[in-house]
Design a protein around this motif. Structure first.
Motif, PDB file in Angstrom:
ATOM      1  N   GLN A 549      17.125 -34.187  42.736  1.00  0.00           N
ATOM      2  CA  GLN A 549      17.721 -35.470  42.341  1.00  0.00           C
ATOM      3  C   GLN A 549      18.334 -35.386  40.947  1.00  0.00           C
ATOM      4  O   GLN A 549      19.402 -35.949  40.693  1.00  0.00           O
ATOM      5  CB  GLN A 549      16.660 -36.565  42.385  1.00  0.00           C
ATOM      6  N   PHE A 550      17.658 -34.675  40.019  1.00  0.00           N
ATOM      7  CA  PHE A 550      18.177 -34.553  38.654  1.00  0.00           C
ATOM      8  C   PHE A 550      19.533 -33.832  38.669  1.00  0.00           C
ATOM      9  O   PHE A 550      20.489 -34.273  38.019  1.00  0.00           O
ATOM     10  CB  PHE A 550      17.180 -33.779  37.785  1.00  0.00           C
ATOM     11  N   VAL A 551      19.618 -32.737  39.400  1.00  0.00           N
ATOM     12  CA  VAL A 551      20.879 -31.990  39.470  1.00  0.00           C
ATOM     13  C   VAL A 551      21.971 -32.860  40.098  1.00  0.00           C
ATOM     14  O   VAL A 551      23.119 -32.882  39.626  1.00  0.00           O
ATOM     15  CB  VAL A 551      20.684 -30.679  40.272  1.00  0.00           C
ATOM     16  N   ASP A 552      21.613 -33.592  41.142  1.00  0.00           N
ATOM     17  CA  ASP A 552      22.575 -34.460  41.811  1.00  0.00           C
ATOM     18  C   ASP A 552      23.097 -35.529  40.856  1.00  0.00           C
ATOM     19  O   ASP A 552      24.311 -35.768  40.757  1.00  0.00           O
ATOM     20  CB  ASP A 552      21.910 -35.102  43.027  1.00  0.00           C
ATOM     21  N   ASP A 553      22.172 -36.192  40.140  1.00  0.00           N
ATOM     22  CA  ASP A 553      22.575 -37.239  39.195  1.00  0.00           C
ATOM     23  C   ASP A 553      23.408 -36.658  38.053  1.00  0.00           C
ATOM     24  O   ASP A 553      24.371 -37.294  37.593  1.00  0.00           O
ATOM     25  CB  ASP A 553      21.343 -37.947  38.628  1.00  0.00           C
ATOM     26  N   LEU A 554      23.036 -35.480  37.565  1.00  0.00           N
ATOM     27  CA  LEU A 554      23.773 -34.862  36.455  1.00  0.00           C
ATOM     28  C   LEU A 554      25.219 -34.582  36.853  1.00  0.00           C
ATOM     29  O   LEU A 554      26.156 -34.868  36.092  1.00  0.00           O
ATOM     30  CB  LEU A 554      23.072 -33.574  36.025  1.00  0.00           C
ATOM     31  N   ILE A 555      25.409 -34.077  38.048  1.00  0.00           N
ATOM     32  CA  ILE A 555      26.772 -33.772  38.506  1.00  0.00           C
ATOM     33  C   ILE A 555      27.571 -35.057  38.667  1.00  0.00           C
ATOM     34  O   ILE A 555      28.754 -35.118  38.301  1.00  0.00           O
ATOM     35  CB  ILE A 555      26.719 -32.971  39.822  1.00  0.00           C
ATOM     36  N   ASP A 556      26.939 -36.122  39.172  1.00  0.00           N
ATOM     37  CA  ASP A 556      27.632 -37.404  39.314  1.00  0.00           C
ATOM     38  C   ASP A 556      28.056 -37.945  37.952  1.00  0.00           C
ATOM     39  O   ASP A 556      29.179 -38.438  37.784  1.00  0.00           O
ATOM     40  CB  ASP A 556      26.732 -38.414  40.026  1.00  0.00           C
ATOM     41  N   ARG A 557      27.170 -37.874  36.964  1.00  0.00           N
ATOM     42  CA  ARG A 557      27.504 -38.397  35.632  1.00  0.00           C
ATOM     43  C   ARG A 557      28.607 -37.571  34.974  1.00  0.00           C
ATOM     44  O   ARG A 557      29.499 -38.123  34.326  1.00  0.00           O
ATOM     45  CB  ARG A 557      26.253 -38.403  34.749  1.00  0.00           C
ATOM     46  N   LEU A 558      28.525 -36.266  35.143  1.00  0.00           N
ATOM     47  CA  LEU A 558      29.572 -35.418  34.570  1.00  0.00           C
ATOM     48  C   LEU A 558      30.909 -35.697  35.241  1.00  0.00           C
ATOM     49  O   LEU A 558      31.954 -35.742  34.582  1.00  0.00           O
ATOM     50  CB  LEU A 558      29.201 -33.944  34.734  1.00  0.00           C
ATOM     51  N   GLY A 559      30.911 -35.871  36.568  1.00  0.00           N
ATOM     52  CA  GLY A 559      32.154 -36.140  37.283  1.00  0.00           C
ATOM     53  C   GLY A 559      32.794 -37.452  36.876  1.00  0.00           C
ATOM     54  O   GLY A 559      34.017 -37.596  36.968  1.00  0.00           O
ATOM     55  N   ALA A 560      31.964 -38.409  36.416  1.00  0.00           N
ATOM     56  CA  ALA A 560      32.492 -39.708  35.989  1.00  0.00           C
ATOM     57  C   ALA A 560      32.914 -39.717  34.525  1.00  0.00           C
ATOM     58  O   ALA A 560      33.395 -40.737  34.026  1.00  0.00           O
ATOM     59  CB  ALA A 560      31.429 -40.784  36.218  1.00  0.00           C
ATOM     60  N   THR A 561      32.754 -38.584  33.831  1.00  0.00           N
ATOM     61  CA  THR A 561      33.097 -38.505  32.414  1.00  0.00           C
ATOM     62  C   THR A 561      34.607 -38.358  32.246  1.00  0.00           C
ATOM     63  O   THR A 561      35.244 -37.586  32.959  1.00  0.00           O
ATOM     64  CB  THR A 561      32.395 -37.301  31.761  1.00  0.00           C
TER      65      THR A 561
END
Length: 879
Positions: A549-561
């Protein structure tokens, strides 16, 4: 030591002797005058009875003098006068020797630090490395934990045996989390090397148990992070969110296994004895991740220990055929040799190239000295005529050459120091023990020995000429009067120079072709504007589901940057040089476990291929639904599909890989749903490697590296850290790098080798050109009278040019033939020892031969034109 006193009191002694001789003569003259002779007659008779006054004075000096020292000093003074008298010759010879000696000393400085200096441990010659030998691969392989345990407990030829493997470890609880370079080792790792702790103690046998949590800190970590506080010994520190006890401090400067950046922390293999995601590595015989170092038992040779391990490996292969059937032998290698890896043959090959350059420089200077000696034939003939000996002339020549070599050596040492200071930063990340490269007494001693050897090499031709009485020609003949132009010594030197320059040029073209091939290869992805970083997710704080879940959330946040085009994660990444090599079974062609094919694998998240720019060739990539609740799938690259499914489509084929997680019950059949381009895994590989990819949610092996595509590149690092800290302040962000920097760093080693050997080849080619030019120029000078006569008798100028060029044409052809044969050997050496994979040798060798021939032609042009322009009237008048 009276001669030293006499040396400084020489003039006083000579005055006293002259005064004593004068008094003796005066007394004799007075006696003769008392007998009735006049003064003139008495003086003549007294001198006649006394003998040669000058001879008596010289005999007196011989009693006081130290002939070897004083003759040497006199010869040395004369040598410096000769060099001042011929500044052009002195500059050419000294510059040539400075280049040759400087290159040799610089390369020896590296060889001394990297290859010759033993490991800084007690009895380093008794340390060996141990590796597996797989019959399916020519390369040494690492060990698994069970195999290591078997070797350690059953091999009696070793006093100690220890394992180690690299692993990053996160230190937290002291401000921001810090990622440390670490090693996971067996309990007696330090004891095997034979070193003592700077403080505290080393690990104990019971600290290999799964519940043990202990660490040893490097001296640098102890001082920089903990301020050198001795109370840290026995205190708890948090490593990966788990308390560990610090039991010891490694000595300052400790570096094993010779990393460019030394390790900062060590923990025991207890770290690998438990896992929440997969079967612990300590119980996986098929998981070969360990390196091993051992100390030979007293009285046991490497061959004896090797034979014992081979017998054990064969027994394990019989007992464990599913995992070790093909691993029935081992490699046992001296530790230093193995730790240096490919750097050792590369350094030695460069050392051989520099040695060839040094010989070329010596040949060039020897050729110049032969010409200079021939011009001094009248001087030497005059010395012989008035009673001098050939031995004394040879001594004079050797002394002059010693002065020349001494000046060249001094300049060469300066050149070497500058070259090392310039090249060392380029090699710091690729050359083991680069931090130990320095000019020490051994290097200076080598420089002195090289100067003496150079003196012998450049003196030999002229000394042989003197010893054979070649200087005893009539004093009335001038240097240009001779028409006998036979110069076999200089001719042989020119042949050697041509051959050596061709060998070095061939090696340089092979390296250049290989480098160009590496640079121009299709990487299979787009490294431009691609950034990567890693995060540490301790298993104790991040169980499997939370980790995913952490990796999934991190990628989502980075993609929205803002400024981020795409983001994903994978392990290992392209160009990382890391490999996870796992066997698999093909459903249509099942085979026994020991006979199953193997290939590199990678674990990636959805969108990974689009992020790194690897094209989708067929099928589909991974999607968010490819998780543990849906059918298991794979994506393979084109190299994988072509190797294992030749002539048919790999889509829809089913594999059963050996890679599993705790979510799986044994090995799981997976379907190939996509085929992608060949993203290169190795930094220098020119051929694509077969790779099969797993979706991260179906095989969550730790935290993958994050890849981000953005035009901002490294300027986004603060943003990365801020996003991770907002998600969990205890997670460390490390290894933030741009992919283009990774590529440049990976090319630094072949680029440095090309730069060094290319420079050596160009210098050798220049020396060859000057050698040919000098030979022809001197030949034209000595044959001026002959050429003048030929022109006066009607010889055409084109014939004169042809005559001069023919003189060296045979030498050039002979040198090219010898150099071509040696170039073939150099090609074999580079391809076998360094793995060079450039194009075929024939075009490269032909190009090198053409360049050498062109250089020789240009060097011959000016002397040939000069010969053709000789005025016969002026030539005969000057003679």
């Amino acid at each position: 030591m009276n001669w030293i006193r006499d040396l400084f009191a020489r003039r006083t002694l000579e005055r006293d002797l002259a005064e004593e001789i004068r008094q003796h003569l005066d007394e004799k003259i007075d006696d003769l005058m008392l007998q009735g002779l006049d003064r003139d007659a008495a003086t003549r008779l007294a001198r006649r009875e006394f003998g040669n006054v000058t001879l008596v004075e010289e005999q007196g000096r011989d009693v006081w003098r130290w002939p070897i020292v004083e003759d040497g000093l006199a010869d040395l003074r004369y040598a410096f006068r000769q060099l001042r008298r011929t500044p052009a010759f002195a500059f050419a010879a000294i510059a040539t020797l400075a280049l040759g000696i400087g290159a040799s000393v610089a390369m020896f400085t590296v060889v001394n630090a990297v290859v010759l200096r033993p490991l800084p441990f007690p009895s380093p010659d008794r340390l060996v490395t141990i590796e597996s030998r797989d019959r399916r691969s020519p390369e040494p392989d690492t060990l698994s934990y069970p195999t290591f345990f078997d070797f350690r407990s059953r091999a009696t030829g070793f006093a100690r045996m220890a394992s180690f493997r690299g692993s990053g470890l996160t230190l937290s609880g002291r401000g921001l989390p810090i990622q440390l370079r670490g090693q996971i080792v067996s309990w007696d790792f330090f004891q095997t090397l034979g070193i003592e702790p700077a403080a505290g103690r080393w690990f104990l046998p019971e600290e290999e148990a799964a519940d043990a949590r202990v660490v040893v800190l490097s001296h640098e970590t102890w001082t920089s992070v903990f301020g050198g506080d001795s109370s840290v010994i026995g205190a708890p520190v948090t490593i990966g969110s788990v308390p560990h006890v610090v039991v010891g401090i490694a000595p300052a400067g400790f570096n094993f296994p010779l990393n460019s950046l030394p390790d900062q922390i060590w923990t025991t293999l207890a770290h690998d004895a438990s896992s929440d995601t997969v079967t612990p590595m300590t119980r996986q015989r098929g998981s070969r991740v360990l390196h091993a170092v051992a100390r030979l038992a007293p009285g046991i040779s490497i061959d004896e220990a090797h034979a014992q391990l081979d017998a054990l490996a064969a027994a394990i292969a019989r007992d464990e055929p599913n995992q070790n059937k093909n691993i029935d032998r081992t490699y046992v290698t001296p530790a230093l040799e193995r730790l240096l890896g490919q750097s050792r043959p590369a350094v030695l090959i460069l050392w051989a190239a520099v040695t060839l350059l040094m010989l070329t420089a010596c040949a060039n200077v020897a050729s110049l000295l032969l010409a200079r000696t021939a011009d001094r034939e009248r001087e030497f003939a005059l010395r012989l005529a008035i009673g001098g000996s050939s031995r004394r002339i040879i001594q004079q020549l050797v002394t002059e050459n010693l002065a020349l070599a001494g000046i060249g050596c001094s300049a060469g040492v300066v050149v070497a120091v500058m070259a090392v200071q310039w090249l060392l930063p380029l090699a710091a990340d690729t050359l083991p023990r680069a931090q130990d490269v320095r000019t020490d007494m051994r290097v200076l001693s080598f420089a002195v020995a090289l100067a003496l050897l150079t003196t012998l090499l450049i003196s030999a031709p002229a000394a042989l000429r003197a010893a054979r009485g070649r200087f005893r020609r009539p004093l009335g003949t001038g240097p240009r009067a001779a028409t006998d132009d036979r110069q076999p010594a200089r001719a042989l030197l020119v042949v050697a120079q041509v051959a050596v320059s061709l060998v070095l040029l061939t090696a340089a073209t092979i390296l250049a072709a290989t480098f160009v091939r590496i640079v121009e290869r299709d990487l299979g992805f787009q490294p431009q504007h691609l950034v990567t970083f890693s995060v540490s997710l301790p298993a104790t704080r991040f169980p499997l589901d939370r980790q995913v879940q952490f990796v999934d959330d991190l990628i989502d946040r980075l993609g929205a940057t803002p400024d981020v085009t795409a983001a994903s994660a994978g392990m290992p990444l392209p160009l990382a040089g890391d490999e996870i090599n796992v066997s698999f079974d093909i459903a249509e062609r099942p085979s026994a476990p020991s006979d199953r094919p193997r290939a590199n694998m990678a674990i990636v998240t959805p969108g990974y291929f689009a992020t790194i720019g690897t094209p989708l060739v067929a099928g589909r990539g991974f999607a968010a639904l490819d998780d543990e609740h849906h059918p298991r799938v794979l994506v393979v690259n084109q190299a994988f599909a072509e190797r294992f499914f030749p002539g048919e489509s790999a889509l829809g084929k089913r594999l059963k890989p050996g890679a599993t997680s705790k979510r799986d019950t044994g090995t799981v059949s997976r379907e190939i749903v996509g085929i992608v381009g060949n993203a290169r895994q190795g930094l220098l590989s020119t051929e694509p490697e077969p790779i099969y990819y797993f979706p991260y949610k179906q095989l969550p092996w730790g935290a993958p590296s994050v890849v981000v595509r953005s035009s901002m590149e490294l300027a986004l690092e603060p943003t990365f850290r801020r996003i991770v800290a907002a998600m969990d302040a205890g997670v460390a962000v490390h290894d933030v790098r741009a992919f283009e920097d990774v590529l440049v760093q990976g090319l630094s080693a072949p680029q440095l080798a090309l730069l060094v050997i290319g420079g050596i080849a160009l210098i050798a080619l220049l020396l060859t050109a000057t050698g040919l030019y000098g030979l022809l120029s001197y030949s034209v000078l000595r044959r001026t009278r002959e050429i003048g006569i030929r022109v006066a008798l009607g010889a055409r100028r084109t014939w004169i040019v042809s005559m001069v060029v023919r003189q060296v044409l045979t030498l050039i052809v002979a040198g090219i033939i010898l150099g071509g044969l040696a170039g073939v050997a150099a090609d074999v050496l580079l391809r076998q020892r360094l793995g060079m994979t450039g194009p075929a040798l024939a075009p490269l060798l032909a190009g090198a031969c053409f360049l050498v021939a062109l250089t020789a032609a240009l060097a011959s042009y000016v002397p040939a034109r000069r010969a053709a322009s000789i005025d016969p009237t002026e030539a005969l008048r000057n003679e």
